[in-house]
Design a protein around this motif. Structure first.
Motif, PDB file in Angstrom:
ATOM      1  N   ASP A 204     -12.648 -27.681  24.559  1.00 57.57           N
ATOM      2  CA  ASP A 204     -12.652 -27.359  25.992  1.00 57.57           C
ATOM      3  C   ASP A 204     -13.854 -27.949  26.722  1.00 57.57           C
ATOM      4  O   ASP A 204     -13.951 -27.860  27.949  1.00 57.57           O
ATOM      5  N   ASP A 205     -14.766 -28.566  25.961  1.00 55.61           N
ATOM      6  CA  ASP A 205     -15.936 -29.200  26.567  1.00 55.61           C
ATOM      7  C   ASP A 205     -15.734 -30.689  26.816  1.00 55.61           C
ATOM      8  O   ASP A 205     -16.662 -31.375  27.264  1.00 55.61           O
ATOM      9  N   VAL A 206     -14.547 -31.211  26.516  1.00 59.55           N
ATOM     10  CA  VAL A 206     -14.256 -32.616  26.791  1.00 59.55           C
ATOM     11  C   VAL A 206     -13.088 -32.685  27.775  1.00 59.55           C
ATOM     12  O   VAL A 206     -12.268 -31.752  27.855  1.00 59.55           O
ATOM     13  N   PRO A 207     -12.990 -33.763  28.570  1.00 57.03           N
ATOM     14  CA  PRO A 207     -11.921 -33.863  29.573  1.00 57.03           C
ATOM     15  C   PRO A 207     -10.535 -33.755  28.951  1.00 57.03           C
ATOM     16  O   PRO A 207     -10.270 -34.293  27.879  1.00 57.03           O
ATOM     17  N   ALA A 208      -9.651 -33.071  29.652  1.00 55.03           N
ATOM     18  CA  ALA A 208      -8.282 -32.892  29.158  1.00 55.03           C
ATOM     19  C   ALA A 208      -7.572 -34.224  28.960  1.00 55.03           C
ATOM     20  O   ALA A 208      -6.672 -34.344  28.120  1.00 55.03           O
ATOM     21  N   ALA A 209      -7.988 -35.242  29.705  1.00 61.77           N
ATOM     22  CA  ALA A 209      -7.349 -36.554  29.621  1.00 61.77           C
ATOM     23  C   ALA A 209      -7.502 -37.183  28.236  1.00 61.77           C
ATOM     24  O   ALA A 209      -6.689 -38.036  27.852  1.00 61.77           O
ATOM     25  N   ILE A 210      -8.519 -36.790  27.499  1.00 59.63           N
ATOM     26  CA  ILE A 210      -8.708 -37.372  26.164  1.00 59.63           C
ATOM     27  C   ILE A 210      -8.400 -36.369  25.058  1.00 59.63           C
ATOM     28  O   ILE A 210      -8.805 -36.555  23.918  1.00 59.63           O
ATOM     29  N   HIS A 211      -7.656 -35.322  25.386  1.00 58.51           N
ATOM     30  CA  HIS A 211      -7.294 -34.339  24.366  1.00 58.51           C
ATOM     31  C   HIS A 211      -6.342 -34.913  23.322  1.00 58.51           C
ATOM     32  O   HIS A 211      -6.252 -34.386  22.210  1.00 58.51           O
ATOM     33  N   GLY A 212      -5.643 -35.995  23.669  1.00 60.67           N
ATOM     34  CA  GLY A 212      -4.805 -36.648  22.666  1.00 60.67           C
ATOM     35  C   GLY A 212      -5.645 -37.211  21.533  1.00 60.67           C
ATOM     36  O   GLY A 212      -5.320 -37.054  20.357  1.00 60.67           O
ATOM     37  N   VAL A 213      -6.765 -37.858  21.885  1.00 59.66           N
ATOM     38  CA  VAL A 213      -7.696 -38.374  20.887  1.00 59.66           C
ATOM     39  C   VAL A 213      -8.397 -37.216  20.181  1.00 59.66           C
ATOM     40  O   VAL A 213      -8.582 -37.227  18.958  1.00 59.66           O
ATOM     41  N   ALA A 214      -8.771 -36.200  20.977  1.00 59.24           N
ATOM     42  CA  ALA A 214      -9.455 -35.037  20.407  1.00 59.24           C
ATOM     43  C   ALA A 214      -8.582 -34.339  19.364  1.00 59.24           C
ATOM     44  O   ALA A 214      -9.086 -33.790  18.381  1.00 59.24           O
ATOM     45  N   ALA A 215      -7.270 -34.366  19.587  1.00 54.74           N
ATOM     46  CA  ALA A 215      -6.351 -33.718  18.636  1.00 54.74           C
ATOM     47  C   ALA A 215      -6.417 -34.384  17.262  1.00 54.74           C
ATOM     48  O   ALA A 215      -6.280 -33.712  16.238  1.00 54.74           O
ATOM     49  N   ARG A 216      -6.675 -35.696  17.222  1.00 53.87           N
ATOM     50  CA  ARG A 216      -6.799 -36.381  15.933  1.00 53.87           C
ATOM     51  C   ARG A 216      -8.056 -35.911  15.204  1.00 53.87           C
ATOM     52  O   ARG A 216      -8.048 -35.711  13.995  1.00 53.87           O
ATOM     53  N   SER A 217      -9.135 -35.731  15.978  1.00 54.02           N
ATOM     54  CA  SER A 217     -10.374 -35.220  15.389  1.00 54.02           C
ATOM     55  C   SER A 217     -10.196 -33.777  14.939  1.00 54.02           C
ATOM     56  O   SER A 217     -10.667 -33.383  13.868  1.00 54.02           O
ATOM     57  N   ALA A 218      -9.512 -32.980  15.771  1.00 56.66           N
ATOM     58  CA  ALA A 218      -9.251 -31.587  15.403  1.00 56.66           C
ATOM     59  C   ALA A 218      -8.447 -31.516  14.110  1.00 56.66           C
ATOM     60  O   ALA A 218      -8.727 -30.699  13.225  1.00 56.66           O
ATOM     61  N   LEU A 219      -7.445 -32.388  13.986  1.00 56.06           N
ATOM     62  CA  LEU A 219      -6.645 -32.421  12.762  1.00 56.06           C
ATOM     63  C   LEU A 219      -7.514 -32.790  11.559  1.00 56.06           C
ATOM     64  O   LEU A 219      -7.372 -32.206  10.482  1.00 56.06           O
ATOM     65  N   ALA A 220      -8.436 -33.739  11.752  1.00 56.89           N
ATOM     66  CA  ALA A 220      -9.329 -34.128  10.662  1.00 56.89           C
ATOM     67  C   ALA A 220     -10.167 -32.941  10.202  1.00 56.89           C
ATOM     68  O   ALA A 220     -10.369 -32.725   8.999  1.00 56.89           O
ATOM     69  N   HIS A 221     -10.664 -32.144  11.157  1.00 56.89           N
ATOM     70  CA  HIS A 221     -11.423 -30.950  10.794  1.00 56.89           C
ATOM     71  C   HIS A 221     -10.546 -29.924  10.074  1.00 56.89           C
ATOM     72  O   HIS A 221     -10.975 -29.317   9.078  1.00 56.89           O
ATOM     73  N   LEU A 222      -9.330 -29.734  10.564  1.00 56.85           N
ATOM     74  CA  LEU A 222      -8.430 -28.766   9.932  1.00 56.85           C
ATOM     75  C   LEU A 222      -8.067 -29.191   8.508  1.00 56.85           C
ATOM     76  O   LEU A 222      -7.996 -28.344   7.604  1.00 56.85           O
ATOM     77  N   LEU A 223      -7.857 -30.476   8.311  1.00 55.63           N
ATOM     78  CA  LEU A 223      -7.542 -30.962   6.965  1.00 55.63           C
ATOM     79  C   LEU A 223      -8.725 -30.771   6.023  1.00 55.63           C
ATOM     80  O   LEU A 223      -8.543 -30.468   4.839  1.00 55.63           O
ATOM     81  N   LYS A 224      -9.943 -30.943   6.547  1.00 51.79           N
ATOM     82  CA  LYS A 224     -11.119 -30.662   5.724  1.00 51.79           C
ATOM     83  C   LYS A 224     -11.169 -29.179   5.369  1.00 51.79           C
ATOM     84  O   LYS A 224     -11.430 -28.803   4.209  1.00 51.79           O
ATOM     85  N   LEU A 225     -10.919 -28.315   6.350  1.00 46.26           N
ATOM     86  CA  LEU A 225     -10.919 -26.868   6.085  1.00 46.26           C
ATOM     87  C   LEU A 225      -9.836 -26.499   5.080  1.00 46.26           C
ATOM     88  O   LEU A 225     -10.041 -25.643   4.211  1.00 46.26           O
ATOM     89  N   GLU A 226      -8.698 -27.185   5.171  1.00 49.03           N
ATOM     90  CA  GLU A 226      -7.621 -26.948   4.201  1.00 49.03           C
ATOM     91  C   GLU A 226      -8.074 -27.366   2.800  1.00 49.03           C
ATOM     92  O   GLU A 226      -7.852 -26.644   1.822  1.00 49.03           O
ATOM     93  N   ALA A 227      -8.718 -28.526   2.700  1.00 47.59           N
ATOM     94  CA  ALA A 227      -9.213 -28.999   1.404  1.00 47.59           C
ATOM     95  C   ALA A 227     -10.274 -28.065   0.842  1.00 47.59           C
ATOM     96  O   ALA A 227     -10.389 -27.908  -0.385  1.00 47.59           O
ATOM     97  N   ASP A 228     -11.032 -27.433   1.726  1.00 49.03           N
ATOM     98  CA  ASP A 228     -12.066 -26.478   1.307  1.00 49.03           C
ATOM     99  C   ASP A 228     -11.502 -25.086   1.039  1.00 49.03           C
ATOM    100  O   ASP A 228     -12.250 -24.165   0.689  1.00 49.03           O
ATOM    101  N   GLY A 229     -10.177 -24.922   1.221  1.00 52.25           N
ATOM    102  CA  GLY A 229      -9.550 -23.623   1.006  1.00 52.25           C
ATOM    103  C   GLY A 229      -9.801 -22.630   2.123  1.00 52.25           C
ATOM    104  O   GLY A 229      -9.646 -21.422   1.941  1.00 52.25           O
ATOM    105  N   ARG A 230     -10.153 -23.112   3.302  1.00 53.30           N
ATOM    106  CA  ARG A 230     -10.516 -22.233   4.415  1.00 53.30           C
ATOM    107  C   ARG A 230      -9.456 -22.182   5.516  1.00 53.30           C
ATOM    108  O   ARG A 230      -9.596 -21.443   6.488  1.00 53.30           O
ATOM    109  N   ALA A 231      -8.406 -22.996   5.394  1.00 52.96           N
ATOM    110  CA  ALA A 231      -7.310 -22.992   6.365  1.00 52.96           C
ATOM    111  C   ALA A 231      -6.041 -23.397   5.636  1.00 52.96           C
ATOM    112  O   ALA A 231      -6.084 -24.023   4.568  1.00 52.96           O
ATOM    113  N   ALA A 232      -4.915 -23.026   6.219  1.00 47.56           N
ATOM    114  CA  ALA A 232      -3.621 -23.371   5.628  1.00 47.56           C
ATOM    115  C   ALA A 232      -2.637 -23.629   6.761  1.00 47.56           C
ATOM    116  O   ALA A 232      -2.844 -23.219   7.899  1.00 47.56           O
TER     117      ALA A 232
END
Length: 244
Positions: A204-232
């Motif tokens: 929410d601290d970055v412009p909504a116009a680049i949330h498409g790119v931000a979603a790729r970064s968010a997915l990268a973080h979620l996949l790391k959390l999944e690999a760490d056993g912290r998200a599913a």
């Protein structure tokens, strides 16, 4: 470009005729080797033309699958972590640094303690980590690995020469982990939630116009959390795990 009379070209760039001719003019065609950090389209495609014109030896790892990758890249040698490449300017040590790309290598000019960081570290911006080839967990681990090397300056593929490498790397690790902590907080508050909803809150601290790119970064973080056993996840829906 490294050397005095015989040259090593690092990341020759895109397949652009004018650009390639400038490299050949600058070196007088005396190119012994081309060394590539990774095979994104702005880094390696000029290798084919330089190889054809000079017969140079090519170092780098083969391109993984994907439209952003240069499938024309055909190395003579695929360096692994710790391999040494002799140039007229000194010895390059190959450092395997996946994260931005699965085949990414940095090269450390040992005598000058100068790290050619490719896209692993940029000056003036953070690096895009775009799954599936981009891997946030691997990226952070690779940053930690660089702290064990003797480096005085960082020469990124994008931006200017960077001093105080430990501070640069510490900042990048802190920045990524701070975003990870925010993703965790949002996941706890929203779960179960879609990637789109998580991105809107966690970025929410970055412009909504680049949330498409931000979603790729968010997915990268979620996949790391999944690999760490912290998200599913179940399909496109993410949730917390009991120990998060």
């Amino acid at each position: 470009v490294l050397g005095h009379k015989r040259f090593t070209v690092l990341d020759p760039g895109p397949d652009d005729a004018t650009h390639i001719e400038r490299i050949l003019e600058f070196t007088g065609g005396a190119i012994d080797q081309v060394v590539v950090t990774h095979t994104h389209q702005d880094h390696s495609p000029a290798t084919v033309a330089l190889k054809a014109r000079t017969g140079c030896r090519v170092y780098g790892q083969l391109a993984p699958e994907g439209p952003a990758q240069d499938q024309t890249f055909s190395p003579d040698v695929e360096p692994v972590n710790g391999d040494l490449i002799v140039t007229e300017a000194g010895t390059l040590k190959a450092l395997y640094t996946p994260g931005h790309a699965s085949n990414h290598l940095c090269y450390l000019l040992l005598e000058q303690e100068l790290l050619f960081s490719g896209d692993h570290i940029m000056q003036g911006s953070t690096v895009v980590i775009n799954p599936p080839d981009g891997d946030m967990k691997a990226y952070l681990e690779s940053l930690y690995d660089l702290l064990a090397e003797s480096v005085r300056y960082i020469a990124p593929a994008h931006g200017f020469l960077m001093a105080r490498p430990e501070s640069v790397i510490d900042y990048l690790i802190t920045h990524r982990l701070a975003r990870e902590h925010k993703v965790v907080r949002v996941l706890k508050s929203l779960a179960p939630a879609s990637l789109k909803d998580l991105t809107a809150k966690a970025y929410d601290d970055v412009p909504a116009a680049i949330h498409g790119v931000a979603a790729r970064s968010a997915l990268a973080h979620l996949l790391k959390l999944e690999a760490d056993g912290r998200a599913a996840r179940e399909g496109d829906i993410w949730r917390t795990t009991p120990d998060i």
